[in-house]
Design a protein around this motif. Structure first.
Motif, PDB file in Angstrom:
ATOM      1  N   ASP A 302       0.836  -1.221   0.000  1.00  0.00           N
ATOM      2  CA  ASP A 302       0.000   0.000   0.000  1.00  0.00           C
ATOM      3  C   ASP A 302       0.859   1.254   0.000  1.00  0.00           C
ATOM      4  OD1 ASP A 302      -2.458  -1.389   0.071  1.00  0.00           O
ATOM      5  OD2 ASP A 302      -2.201  -1.760   2.200  1.00  0.00           O
ATOM      6  N   HIS A 303       1.711   1.352  -0.982  1.00  0.00           N
ATOM      7  CA  HIS A 303       2.675   2.451  -1.042  1.00  0.00           C
ATOM      8  C   HIS A 303       2.617   3.048  -2.437  1.00  0.00           C
ATOM      9  CE1 HIS A 303       5.904   4.802   0.441  1.00  0.00           C
ATOM     10  NE2 HIS A 303       6.456   3.899   1.234  1.00  0.00           N
ATOM     11  N   ASP A 304       2.351   4.349  -2.523  1.00  0.00           N
ATOM     12  CA  ASP A 304       2.267   4.996  -3.827  1.00  0.00           C
ATOM     13  C   ASP A 304       3.635   5.372  -4.380  1.00  0.00           C
ATOM     14  OD1 ASP A 304      -0.490   4.806  -3.939  1.00  0.00           O
ATOM     15  OD2 ASP A 304      -0.813   6.736  -2.982  1.00  0.00           O
ATOM     16  N   VAL A 305       4.569   5.722  -3.503  1.00  0.00           N
ATOM     17  CA  VAL A 305       5.930   6.101  -3.933  1.00  0.00           C
ATOM     18  C   VAL A 305       6.908   5.433  -2.970  1.00  0.00           C
ATOM     19  CG1 VAL A 305       7.476   8.003  -4.518  1.00  0.00           C
ATOM     20  CG2 VAL A 305       5.003   8.322  -4.716  1.00  0.00           C
ATOM     21  N   PRO A 306       7.271   4.185  -3.229  1.00  0.00           N
ATOM     22  CA  PRO A 306       8.068   3.429  -2.257  1.00  0.00           C
ATOM     23  C   PRO A 306       9.473   3.969  -2.043  1.00  0.00           C
ATOM     24  CG  PRO A 306       7.775   2.179  -4.284  1.00  0.00           C
ATOM     25  CD  PRO A 306       6.866   3.350  -4.380  1.00  0.00           C
ATOM     26  N   TYR A 307      10.029   4.640  -3.030  1.00  0.00           N
ATOM     27  CA  TYR A 307      11.343   5.271  -2.904  1.00  0.00           C
ATOM     28  C   TYR A 307      11.477   6.271  -4.040  1.00  0.00           C
ATOM     29  CZ  TYR A 307      12.380   1.731  -6.453  1.00  0.00           C
ATOM     30  OH  TYR A 307      12.343   0.946  -7.583  1.00  0.00           O
ATOM     31  N   VAL A 320      11.085  -7.737  -6.519  1.00  0.00           N
ATOM     32  CA  VAL A 320      10.200  -6.737  -5.924  1.00  0.00           C
ATOM     33  C   VAL A 320       8.755  -7.216  -6.044  1.00  0.00           C
ATOM     34  CG1 VAL A 320       9.434  -4.342  -5.970  1.00  0.00           C
ATOM     35  CG2 VAL A 320      11.818  -4.900  -6.526  1.00  0.00           C
ATOM     36  N   VAL A 321       8.077  -7.221  -4.910  1.00  0.00           N
ATOM     37  CA  VAL A 321       6.676  -7.634  -4.835  1.00  0.00           C
ATOM     38  C   VAL A 321       5.865  -6.447  -4.338  1.00  0.00           C
ATOM     39  CG1 VAL A 321       5.031  -9.191  -3.730  1.00  0.00           C
ATOM     40  CG2 VAL A 321       7.346 -10.008  -4.306  1.00  0.00           C
ATOM     41  N   GLN A 322       4.727  -6.193  -4.964  1.00  0.00           N
ATOM     42  CA  GLN A 322       3.839  -5.121  -4.490  1.00  0.00           C
ATOM     43  C   GLN A 322       2.451  -5.695  -4.254  1.00  0.00           C
ATOM     44  OE1 GLN A 322       4.519  -1.338  -4.969  1.00  0.00           O
ATOM     45  NE2 GLN A 322       2.460  -0.529  -5.131  1.00  0.00           N
ATOM     46  N   VAL A 323       1.977  -5.589  -3.004  1.00  0.00           N
ATOM     47  CA  VAL A 323       0.622  -5.993  -2.640  1.00  0.00           C
ATOM     48  C   VAL A 323      -0.143  -4.720  -2.318  1.00  0.00           C
ATOM     49  CG1 VAL A 323      -0.811  -7.384  -1.113  1.00  0.00           C
ATOM     50  CG2 VAL A 323       1.495  -8.173  -1.717  1.00  0.00           C
ATOM     51  N   ASP A 324      -1.249  -4.489  -3.043  1.00  0.00           N
ATOM     52  CA  ASP A 324      -1.872  -3.169  -2.983  1.00  0.00           C
ATOM     53  C   ASP A 324      -3.273  -3.279  -3.573  1.00  0.00           C
ATOM     54  OD1 ASP A 324      -2.434  -0.299  -3.608  1.00  0.00           O
ATOM     55  OD2 ASP A 324      -0.304  -0.020  -3.223  1.00  0.00           O
ATOM     56  N   LEU A 325      -4.173  -2.392  -3.125  1.00  0.00           N
ATOM     57  CA  LEU A 325      -5.480  -2.303  -3.776  1.00  0.00           C
ATOM     58  C   LEU A 325      -5.336  -1.928  -5.245  1.00  0.00           C
ATOM     59  CD1 LEU A 325      -7.550  -0.387  -1.061  1.00  0.00           C
ATOM     60  CD2 LEU A 325      -7.739  -2.813  -1.649  1.00  0.00           C
ATOM     61  N   ASP A 326      -4.272  -1.192  -5.559  1.00  0.00           N
ATOM     62  CA  ASP A 326      -4.006  -0.765  -6.932  1.00  0.00           C
ATOM     63  C   ASP A 326      -2.497  -0.865  -7.164  1.00  0.00           C
ATOM     64  OD1 ASP A 326      -3.873   0.394  -9.424  1.00  0.00           O
ATOM     65  OD2 ASP A 326      -4.279   2.430  -8.724  1.00  0.00           O
ATOM     66  N   PRO A 327      -1.979  -2.059  -7.449  1.00  0.00           N
ATOM     67  CA  PRO A 327      -0.526  -2.243  -7.498  1.00  0.00           C
ATOM     68  C   PRO A 327       0.151  -1.611  -8.701  1.00  0.00           C
ATOM     69  CG  PRO A 327      -1.638  -4.271  -8.110  1.00  0.00           C
ATOM     70  CD  PRO A 327      -2.702  -3.326  -7.647  1.00  0.00           C
ATOM     71  N   VAL A 328      -0.593  -1.217  -9.720  1.00  0.00           N
ATOM     72  CA  VAL A 328       0.032  -0.566 -10.879  1.00  0.00           C
ATOM     73  C   VAL A 328      -0.333   0.914 -10.968  1.00  0.00           C
ATOM     74  CG1 VAL A 328       0.204  -2.703 -12.200  1.00  0.00           C
ATOM     75  CG2 VAL A 328      -1.832  -1.279 -12.451  1.00  0.00           C
ATOM     76  N   LYS A 329      -1.068   1.436  -9.977  1.00  0.00           N
ATOM     77  CA  LYS A 329      -1.391   2.862  -9.873  1.00  0.00           C
ATOM     78  C   LYS A 329      -2.021   3.382 -11.165  1.00  0.00           C
ATOM     79  CE  LYS A 329       0.456   2.345  -5.950  1.00  0.00           C
ATOM     80  NZ  LYS A 329      -0.417   2.094  -4.796  1.00  0.00           N
ATOM     81  N   ARG A 331      -4.388   5.353 -11.793  1.00  0.00           N
ATOM     82  CA  ARG A 331      -4.756   6.762 -11.892  1.00  0.00           C
ATOM     83  C   ARG A 331      -3.552   7.693 -11.756  1.00  0.00           C
ATOM     84  NH1 ARG A 331     -10.152   8.028 -11.269  1.00  0.00           N
ATOM     85  NH2 ARG A 331      -9.454  10.065 -11.992  1.00  0.00           N
ATOM     86  N   VAL A 332      -2.347   7.147 -11.744  1.00  0.00           N
ATOM     87  CA  VAL A 332      -1.136   7.961 -11.768  1.00  0.00           C
ATOM     88  C   VAL A 332      -0.566   7.852 -13.182  1.00  0.00           C
ATOM     89  CG1 VAL A 332       1.174   8.332 -10.801  1.00  0.00           C
ATOM     90  CG2 VAL A 332      -0.691   7.535  -9.323  1.00  0.00           C
ATOM     91  N   PRO A 333      -0.551   8.933 -13.954  1.00  0.00           N
ATOM     92  CA  PRO A 333      -0.218   8.818 -15.384  1.00  0.00           C
ATOM     93  C   PRO A 333       1.135   8.173 -15.670  1.00  0.00           C
ATOM     94  CG  PRO A 333      -1.214  10.944 -14.947  1.00  0.00           C
ATOM     95  CD  PRO A 333      -1.006  10.302 -13.607  1.00  0.00           C
ATOM     96  N   LEU A 334       2.156   8.495 -14.890  1.00  0.00           N
ATOM     97  CA  LEU A 334       3.484   7.927 -15.132  1.00  0.00           C
ATOM     98  C   LEU A 334       3.973   7.301 -13.837  1.00  0.00           C
ATOM     99  CD1 LEU A 334       5.619   7.651 -17.382  1.00  0.00           C
ATOM    100  CD2 LEU A 334       6.705   9.704 -16.460  1.00  0.00           C
ATOM    101  N   TRP A 335       3.989   5.979 -13.788  1.00  0.00           N
ATOM    102  CA  TRP A 335       4.411   5.248 -12.586  1.00  0.00           C
ATOM    103  C   TRP A 335       5.172   4.019 -13.066  1.00  0.00           C
ATOM    104  CZ3 TRP A 335       4.223   0.760  -9.701  1.00  0.00           C
ATOM    105  CH2 TRP A 335       4.408   0.879  -8.317  1.00  0.00           C
ATOM    106  N   THR A 336       6.481   4.088 -13.017  1.00  0.00           N
ATOM    107  CA  THR A 336       7.303   3.041 -13.641  1.00  0.00           C
ATOM    108  C   THR A 336       8.294   2.447 -12.656  1.00  0.00           C
ATOM    109  OG1 THR A 336       8.731   4.821 -14.483  1.00  0.00           O
ATOM    110  CG2 THR A 336       7.112   3.895 -16.008  1.00  0.00           C
ATOM    111  N   PHE A 337       7.843   2.169 -11.443  1.00  0.00           N
ATOM    112  CA  PHE A 337       8.683   1.455 -10.491  1.00  0.00           C
ATOM    113  C   PHE A 337       8.707  -0.026 -10.881  1.00  0.00           C
ATOM    114  CE2 PHE A 337       7.405   5.231  -8.245  1.00  0.00           C
ATOM    115  CZ  PHE A 337       8.511   5.562  -7.469  1.00  0.00           C
ATOM    116  N   PRO A 338       9.892  -0.606 -11.028  1.00  0.00           N
ATOM    117  CA  PRO A 338       9.948  -2.023 -11.394  1.00  0.00           C
ATOM    118  C   PRO A 338       9.327  -2.907 -10.314  1.00  0.00           C
ATOM    119  CG  PRO A 338      12.082  -0.963 -11.704  1.00  0.00           C
ATOM    120  CD  PRO A 338      11.229  -0.001 -10.934  1.00  0.00           C
ATOM    121  N   VAL A 339       8.385  -3.746 -10.696  1.00  0.00           N
ATOM    122  CA  VAL A 339       7.745  -4.700  -9.785  1.00  0.00           C
ATOM    123  C   VAL A 339       7.678  -6.042 -10.501  1.00  0.00           C
ATOM    124  CG1 VAL A 339       5.646  -5.291  -8.529  1.00  0.00           C
ATOM    125  CG2 VAL A 339       6.375  -2.901  -8.648  1.00  0.00           C
TER     126      VAL A 339
END
Length: 589
Positions: A302-307, A320-329, A331-339
């Protein structure tokens, strides 16, 4: 007279019929059916039918929401956001046409990014000039307040928007609004209410029962993916957990605690909520840079900007594992954290499942490795805590007051009053305060989840309304205090019976602007001349004097030895039913 008329037959358990003289009465009835406790109101020439409906129902002894009058709209939305964050129950906001909608401002951004389920209603300029139609245009402003697309003001930020078109729709529309707002991932919705419709006579109206329209829940997620997450964590040599708001529910808080203790996982957080006890040996604070550089498994919750990629690097070989209600975000136009493994899930459900799988997978060799890591992390935590305490104590007599010492004193207050709830919008002093305040219980720390300043004091009022028996302290920057419309918000605290303690971190500048300026132009004119355009708030307003104008206790604190006594005096005032504003004079950056 309006009132309940009849239940639908047992074959249809969906609605209750009421007979309403006006649609506005049915609107209030529908809010009650949705178990709304508070209607956060900033009124106008289009909201009075609802105000009259509330007065009528009160006179007739029928239930109504508590009307929380907010002289400025940001107070209303921040308050409703705070109430939802504290309870998980969506509340209602009512504002005035396009201008009231615009005055919601950055609080709407916070509700979106903070995933706050709030139902925002706004009036809509009357359509008609027909004298025979109740609610028709009768004022100069009715021509000016009609926009081509009033909903366009909010559409970037809301999950759903609609205009009430027919009187008999009101029950259906309200239940739909609340269902969508509360469904995962939750967020604000927007409804406009034309005056002619509010004042029409709908006759029989369906009021829909919320239990037949529950919000949709994402649940625990894909079992195979969760089993893989457990396997990765069990086999990891150097795991790390990054969390932002997994503590938004008790299940998320307790689930992370269980999993971390089982596998001796170091937990670093961006504290939008109390995600993990800050006094726990596995807690690693905010700074995860060193852990990330050496990690072989990174679990993001549940992290929008992990680092910040320009400042922090993740070990190339890390999974890298992301567990989230919205793991690819989405509604955030540019979100390219490797997961490597995104899992759409509610952490309140998923973490227990992961822990269950992990317990089954652990071998004796795994347990030995886990115990060795547990000892190392406990040593690391003790070192961190000693470092943070030493930093504060070394500045215990510094004048102007050091933020570390203010945070240390807030921690002493927390220990004396463990039931205290913190609402924090301290901006550039936020991480410093968080390192010192060792919140360890679920639901005792709240941040907005967004970046719209001015949220803190309004949210504190909303949280106090949700928890009237617990003291609430808003720790805010001086800029945040000003953005929060303090006269309006403290007046609302006074008149709604929701006293709060406000602690202002007063460094007399917009340090959030100053820091990046210095970083980008270290040899620039601003630095060389020590002249920062549009940053200093000097001479600083006397916030302590302002407090008295709205019935609050005010005190200016300049002596570091007086911080804790002043905090105790302020808290005593709040317990006695009076808001308190402590203007703490910090060093000018």
């Amino acid at each position: 007279m309006s009132g309940q008329r009849a239940e639908i037959s047992s074959g249809e358990r969906t609605v209750t019929w009421i007979q309403a003289a006006e649609t506005a009465e049915a609107y209030v009835e529908a809010l009650i059916a949705q178990q709304v406790s508070c209607l956060f109101l900033n009124p106008g020439t289009d909201t009075f039918p609802i105000q009259e409906a509330v007065a009528k129902r009160q006179a007739l002894g029928r239930p109504v929401p508590k009307v929380v009058l907010c002289p400025f709209e940001i107070t209303a939305l921040a308050g409703a956001h705070g109430y939802y964050a504290a309870t998980g129950r969506p509340q209602a906001v009512l504002v005035h046409v396009d201008v009231g909608t615009q005055n919601l401002g950055s609080m709407l951004h916070n509700a979106q990014r903070g995933r706050a389920a709030v139902v925002i209603s706004a009036g809509r300029a009357p359509y008609t000039i027909d004298r025979e139609v109740r609610g028709a245009r009768d004022s100069y402003i009715h021509w000016l307040q009609e926009q081509m697309d009033q909903h366009g003001i909010v559409r970037n930020y809301t999950k759903w928007d609609y205009e009430l078109r027919r009187p008999d729709q009101v029950g259906e529309v309200i239940v739909r609004a609340f269902q969508i707002a509360a469904s995962d991932p939750p967020g604000p919705v927007y409804l406009t209410l034309p005056r002619e419709v509010l004042m029409a006579s709908p006759g029989d109206v369906r009021i829909y029962r919320p239990e037949r329209f529950p919000p949709a829940r994402i649940g625990a997620g894909d079992p195979e993916a969760l089993h893989e997450v457990a396997r990765l964590l069990v086999q990891a040599e150097r795991p790390v957990v990054l969390t932002g708001s997994s503590g938004r529910t008790r299940g998320g808080f307790e689930g992370l605690l269980r999993l971390a203790e089982l596998l001796a996982l170091p937990v670093a957080e961006w504290r939008d909520r109390v995600n993990f006890p800050a006094d726990h040996p596995l807690y690693q604070g905010y700074a995860a840079d060193a852990l990330l550089r050496s990690a072989d498994v990174v679990l993001i919750l549940d992290h929008d900007v992990p680092y910040i990629p320009t400042r922090t690097s993740v070990a190339p070989e890390a999974t890298v594992v992301q567990v989230d209600l919205d793991p690819v975000k989405e509604r955030v136009p540019l979100w390219t954290f490797p997961v490597d493994l995104p899992v759409r899930a509610d952490t309140a459900r998923a973490l227990d499942v992961i822990a269950g799988y992990a317990g089954e997978l652990l071998t004796d060799a795994d347990r030995r490795r886990v115990e060795s890591r547990r000892v190392e992390l406990a040593t690391s935590y003790a070192r961190l805590r000693d470092e943070w305490n030493r930093s504060a104590l070394e500045q215990a007599s510094a004048r102007p007051i050091a933020p570390e010492w203010l945070g240390y004193c807030l921690e002493q207050l927390r220990r004396k009053a463990p039931e205290l709830i913190f609402v924090v919008e301290a901006v550039t002093n936020g991480a410093t305060i968080a390192r010192q305040v060792q919140v360890a219980e679920f639901g005792t720390w709240f941040q907005s989840g967004g970046s719209g300043l001015g949220w803190g004091i309004g949210a504190a009022v909303g949280i106090k309304l949700a928890h009237p028996d617990r003291p609430v302290a808003a720790v805010v920057g001086d800029g945040s205090f000003l953005f929060g419309a303090p006269v309006a918000t403290l007046w609302t605290a006074l008149t709604s019976g929701a006293p709060v303690l406000v602690v202002i971190c007063n460094n007399a500048c917009y340090n959030a602007t100053k820091q990046p300026l210095i970083a980008a132009y270290p040899e620039g004119y601003s630095v060389r001349l020590d002249r920062y355009v549009g940053i200093d708030l000097e001479p600083a307003p006397r916030y302590d004097i302002l407090a008295a104008s709205v019935g609050a206790y005010g005190e200016r604190v300049e002596d570091p030895a007086e911080i804790l006594p002043a905090l105790e005096r302020g808290l005593a005032r709040v317990r006695d039913g009076q808001s308190a504003v402590l203007d703490v004079i910090l060093a000018h950056p």
